[in-house]
Design an enzyme around this catalytic site. Structure first.
Site, short mmCIF file in Angstrom:
data_model
loop_
_atom_site.label_atom_id
_atom_site.label_comp_id
_atom_site.label_asym_id
_atom_site.label_seq_id
_atom_site.Cartn_x
_atom_site.Cartn_y
_atom_site.Cartn_z
N ASP A 102 -5.84 -10.13 -16.73
CA ASP A 102 -4.55 -10.85 -16.63
C ASP A 102 -4.68 -12.01 -15.68
O ASP A 102 -5.09 -11.85 -14.58
CB ASP A 102 -3.47 -10.11 -16.73
CG ASP A 102 -3.20 -9.29 -15.47
OD1 ASP A 102 -4.38 -8.71 -14.87
OD2 ASP A 102 -2.35 -9.14 -14.63
N GLU A 136 -2.58 -6.30 -14.07
CA GLU A 136 -2.95 -6.12 -12.38
C GLU A 136 -1.76 -7.16 -11.62
O GLU A 136 -1.25 -6.71 -10.58
CB GLU A 136 -4.26 -6.64 -11.91
CG GLU A 136 -4.61 -6.49 -10.55
CD GLU A 136 -4.18 -7.51 -9.44
OE1 GLU A 136 -4.30 -7.26 -8.20
OE2 GLU A 136 -3.89 -8.80 -10.21
#
Length: 391
Positions: free
Chosen positions: A80, A142
């Site tokens: 991400d 994350e």
């Protein structure tokens, strides 16, 4: 029809161009990127498995090149990226652009550059007779609290022989990081008692109380800065506290019934979240008791927004540090204040360090980039890793 290796990118630069093209913001599905990586791995006969989020929208990907035996190396990275809204980019952030030896694009540095380097090693690794496995551990979400990695780590530890080393490839300019602060994000909501602002003795302003709590947070950080429990390895040698947003009140002439603020604690790895938070909780509880005695409707509520991301301690890291030296990374271990998934691996009993291409100074900003020199260095690192794992 199965895609053949010849039709897939093989250099880190070309793989990075593909990965940057996937707009994978946190909390959004990363399925398209995961499917592409799976297609890439399938072309080289690499086994892999998905570990999904609770809602089945986002996925960790765990892949193994080599035998399913103990002593392997985990290359860990997140898929991400952070948003680009409000940033002044000179080019499309989701199209990789080269300018003056730099590759620009969202995630190029943090941390699709590392993912690209790891994937660039797959063609070579898959042809080698690896004696120990190389694991690819690609996580989701994350950037908003290291949400995806714990279930992937649990799956790895429960279902496979234990790896000897974990390398979390956050951008460190390919220098080893052995210390990292942990982080917890919190929300505090103050429920005041409204009244006309001319009748201040009839109400309790949520805003005024919130201001006292924010002041206490700042005082706690000053106390921590004066404590004996400092760690000079960090540029901020104490645990830090920060209030990021605050909202409250309806009108200037009404004592506010509601005020809330979001804040964080970045704790030293050896100190932990609870030790720091206890200082705030003691003050908050006493203040609530005092004001509740005036009006029973008053309340203070503090909740965590995400689970605590543990810090990385400088312990149990002899195997990854020895491996890095064999791979040509000979610098002394450093410390960083930002959070990563490394502490989560360590908490699960695995030896972990942080080391990856690119500079953290380029992360999260407009015109994020990774230098070609760093990407080349990362790709060379992966080539040497493959050679090492055949011994």
């Amino acid at each position: 029809m199965t895609t053949t290796p010849a039709s897939l990118p093989t250099t880190a630069r070309d793989i990075l161009a593909t990965l940057v093209g996937f707009n994978v913001l946190s909390r959004q599905s990363n399925l398209a990127l995961i499917e592409w990586v799976e297609q890439y791995l399938d072309a080289y006969g690499v086994s892999h498995e998905r570990i999904p989020s609770d809602d089945g929208e986002r996925f960790n990907l765990l892949a193994r090149i080599g035998p399913d035996v103990a002593g392997g190396v985990v290359l860990s990275g997140h898929t991400d990226v952070v948003p680009v809204e409000g940033q002044n980019w000179q080019s499309d952030p989701f199209t990789l652009i080269e300018r003056d030896g730099h590759l620009y694009g969202r995630g190029s540095c943090d941390m699709k550059g590392f993912l690209a380097c790891a994937l660039s090693g797959v063609p070579d690794w898959s042809r080698r007779d690896l004696k120990r496995p190389i694991w690819l551990a690609f996580s989701y979400d994350e950037e908003i609290g290291c949400l995806g990695a714990p279930r992937m780590i649990e799956h790895l530890v429960r279902h496979h022989p234990s790896p000897s080393a974990v390398i979390v490839g956050e951008p460190t300019l390919m220098a080893p990081v052995i210390l990292q602060k942990g982080i917890t994000t919190l929300k505090t909501v103050v429920h005041g008692v409204p009244s006309h602002s001319s009748q201040v003795n009839q109400g309790i302003s949520a805003i005024h109380v919130a201001a006292r709590l924010v002041s206490r947070i700042e005082d706690i950080m000053s106390e921590l800065a004066e404590d004996e429990h400092l760690n000079d390895a960090f540029n901020v040698p104490h645990s830090s506290l920060h209030v990021g947003t605050i909202h409250g009140g309806n009108a200037i002439n009404i004592m506010a019934q509601h005020c809330e603020f979001d804040w964080e604690i970045r704790h030293l790895p050896e100190e932990g979240f609870e030790a720091v938070y206890a200082r705030f909780r003691e003050y908050s509880d006493e203040l609530e008791r005092t004001l509740k005695a005036i009006n029973a409707d008053f309340a203070i509520e503090t909740t965590t927004l995400t689970r605590t991301v543990p810090g990385l301690e400088n312990r149990d890291n002899d195997q990854p540090m020895a491996l890095l030296k064999r791979l040509g990374v000979c610098e002394e271990g450093q410390a960083v204040a930002y959070a990563t998934e490394a502490g989560q691996f360590q908490q699960a009993g695995l030896q972990a360090v942080i080391c990856g291409p690119g500079s953290i100074e380029q992360a999260h900003r407009a015109d994020e980039f990774i230098s070609l020199e760093q990407l080349t260095r990362g790709q060379r690192f992966m080539q040497t890793l493959g050679e090492t794992m055949t011994e």
